[in-house]
Design a protein around this motif. Structure first.
Motif, short mmCIF file in Angstrom:
data_model
loop_
_atom_site.label_atom_id
_atom_site.label_comp_id
_atom_site.label_asym_id
_atom_site.label_seq_id
_atom_site.Cartn_x
_atom_site.Cartn_y
_atom_site.Cartn_z
N CYS A 172 -18.74 32.39 11.54
CA CYS A 172 -19.85 31.68 10.89
C CYS A 172 -21.19 32.09 11.48
O CYS A 172 -22.20 32.17 10.77
CB CYS A 172 -19.66 30.18 11.01
N GLY A 173 -21.21 32.37 12.79
CA GLY A 173 -22.44 32.83 13.42
C GLY A 173 -22.88 34.17 12.86
O GLY A 173 -24.07 34.37 12.56
N PHE A 174 -21.94 35.10 12.68
CA PHE A 174 -22.29 36.41 12.13
C PHE A 174 -22.71 36.30 10.66
O PHE A 174 -23.66 36.96 10.23
CB PHE A 174 -21.10 37.37 12.26
N MET A 175 -22.00 35.48 9.89
CA MET A 175 -22.37 35.31 8.48
C MET A 175 -23.76 34.68 8.34
O MET A 175 -24.59 35.14 7.54
CB MET A 175 -21.34 34.42 7.78
N SER A 176 -24.02 33.64 9.15
CA SER A 176 -25.33 32.98 9.09
C SER A 176 -26.44 33.94 9.51
O SER A 176 -27.51 33.99 8.88
CB SER A 176 -25.33 31.74 9.98
N GLY A 177 -26.19 34.70 10.57
CA GLY A 177 -27.20 35.65 11.03
C GLY A 177 -27.45 36.75 10.02
O GLY A 177 -28.60 37.20 9.83
N LEU A 178 -26.38 37.22 9.35
CA LEU A 178 -26.54 38.26 8.34
C LEU A 178 -27.38 37.76 7.17
O LEU A 178 -28.30 38.44 6.71
CB LEU A 178 -25.16 38.71 7.85
N LEU A 179 -27.07 36.55 6.70
CA LEU A 179 -27.86 35.97 5.61
C LEU A 179 -29.29 35.68 6.07
O LEU A 179 -30.25 35.87 5.31
CB LEU A 179 -27.20 34.68 5.12
N GLY A 180 -29.44 35.25 7.33
CA GLY A 180 -30.78 35.01 7.85
C GLY A 180 -31.61 36.28 7.90
O GLY A 180 -32.80 36.28 7.55
N SER A 181 -30.99 37.39 8.32
CA SER A 181 -31.71 38.67 8.35
C SER A 181 -32.14 39.08 6.96
O SER A 181 -33.25 39.59 6.76
CB SER A 181 -30.81 39.75 8.96
N LEU A 182 -31.26 38.87 5.97
CA LEU A 182 -31.61 39.21 4.59
C LEU A 182 -32.77 38.35 4.09
O LEU A 182 -33.70 38.87 3.45
CB LEU A 182 -30.38 39.00 3.70
N GLU A 183 -32.75 37.07 4.39
CA GLU A 183 -33.83 36.17 3.95
C GLU A 183 -35.15 36.54 4.63
O GLU A 183 -36.22 36.51 3.99
CB GLU A 183 -33.44 34.73 4.24
N ILE A 184 -35.09 36.87 5.93
CA ILE A 184 -36.33 37.26 6.63
C ILE A 184 -36.87 38.56 6.05
O ILE A 184 -38.08 38.72 5.87
CB ILE A 184 -36.04 37.42 8.14
N TYR A 185 -35.97 39.49 5.72
CA TYR A 185 -36.41 40.78 5.17
C TYR A 185 -37.05 40.59 3.80
O TYR A 185 -38.07 41.21 3.49
CB TYR A 185 -35.22 41.72 5.07
N ILE A 186 -36.45 39.73 2.96
CA ILE A 186 -37.05 39.45 1.65
C ILE A 186 -38.43 38.82 1.80
O ILE A 186 -39.39 39.18 1.10
CB ILE A 186 -36.11 38.53 0.83
N SER A 187 -38.54 37.89 2.75
CA SER A 187 -39.84 37.25 2.99
C SER A 187 -40.88 38.27 3.43
O SER A 187 -42.02 38.23 2.98
CB SER A 187 -39.68 36.16 4.05
N LEU A 188 -40.45 39.20 4.30
CA LEU A 188 -41.39 40.22 4.78
C LEU A 188 -41.82 41.14 3.64
O LEU A 188 -43.00 41.49 3.53
CB LEU A 188 -40.73 41.03 5.90
N CYS A 189 -40.88 41.54 2.78
CA CYS A 189 -41.21 42.44 1.68
C CYS A 189 -42.15 41.79 0.67
O CYS A 189 -43.00 42.47 0.07
CB CYS A 189 -39.93 42.90 0.98
#
Length: 304
Positions: A172-189
């Motif tokens: 769950c930690g890896f899944m949450s972190g992966l989704l978090g990275s995607l959300e941060i990247y979308i926000s940055l773009c």
């Protein structure tokens, strides 16, 4: 100050922030299959053997249940081609005979961890007579009997639950972190950080986005540590000899304490010190520039 500058990202370039975000996501994606694989194999024969030993170590009723089962003329018959009763006495060479039934019937002088938690397996399994008895009896004990006892007694600690808990939290930690990275990247773009040449847009995004990146990095480190402990527990379940040298005498523990930590600590300390020196240098330069501007202003005032 220095800490605030480190957490806020300072004047990091857009490409640096983007690269860090993508790198975190890639690492999460690479580690997730390992956690998923451990989650799926956490109930094999090796884990079941540790379940059996743990129930012996912590449940006096289960020890009595094992004796009753193995002495029952129906379930205790272990002969494949002719009737054959289970032999409780095991010859171990050099004239040594282990009386497994006597071990199971022993009192608290042998079984000192009745009612214990899953970690009791380490201390209990380090007793040679207990570990050998569990190995001998489990070889001939019907697995469905162990399952039935655990199902009827949900309060009984199981090694599979212990392993599944670590695997689940790590996954769950890896899944949450992966989704978090995607959300941060979308926000940055979607931010104005790339188009705004003044850098104000990225600086404003960094005020919140960069702390999220730091938090995601901490989550990644925590998930890797949980996965490492889960893998260690699973490796121990596959090795019937893992406690011959004590809990910290196995090679996974030796590698963790003697290899991984000494290698990791210099990188952590060095990275923090390098960042502190860099931030301090920037602050000193800013202070010097402000002093020069003040001096020039004073000279201009005097000239006037």
């Amino acid at each position: 100050s220095i800490l605030k500058k480190m957490v806020s990202g300072g004047k990091a370039a857009y490409e640096d922030v983007e690269g860090l975000t993508v790198s975190l996501g890639v690492i999460y994606a690479l580690m997730l299959p390992t956690a998923l694989n451990l989650q799926n194999v956490g109930f094999d024969d090796g884990v079941q053997s540790k379940n059996f030993m743990l129930m012996l170590c912590t449940q006096p009723d289960f020890r009595n249940y094992v004796i009753e089962t193995m002495t029952d003329p129906n379930t205790g018959d272990i002969g494949k081609y002719s009737p054959e009763a289970f032999d409780w006495n095991v010859t171990l060479g050099r004239g040594i005979v282990l009386k497994t039934k006597t071990v199971l019937e022993s009192d608290s002088s042998v079984w000192k961890l009745d009612g214990g938690h899953p970690e009791a397996l380490y201390q209990c399994g380090a007793v040679r007579e207990i570990a050998t008895t569990a190995r001998v009896v489990h070889e001939n004990f019907p697995n469905w009997r162990s399952d039935a006892y655990a199902l009827m007694n949900p309060e009984v600690p199981l090694w599979s639950d212990h392993l599944s808990a670590m695997n689940s939290f790590g996954m769950c930690g890896f899944m949450s972190g992966l989704l978090g990275s995607l959300e941060i990247y979308i926000s940055l773009c979607l931010s104005s950080g790339r188009e705004d040449e003044s850098g104000k847009g990225l600086e404003r995004w960094n005020s919140l986005g960069f702390p999220l990146l730091c938090l995601n990095l901490l989550f990644l480190m925590g998930a890797i540590m949980v996965l490492m402990f889960a893998n260690d527990a699973y490796s121990e379940s596959q090795d019937p000899f893992f406690l011959r040298s004590g809990r910290m005498g196995s090679y996974p523990k030796i590698a963790l304490v003697g290899v991984m930590l000494p290698i990791k600590l210099p990188f952590i300390i060095g990275s923090i010190l390098a960042q502190l020196r860099s931030c301090r240098s920037v602050l000193d330069n800013n202070g010097t520039s402000e002093e020069i501007e003040e001096s020039q202003a004073e000279v201009a005032t005097v000239d006037c």
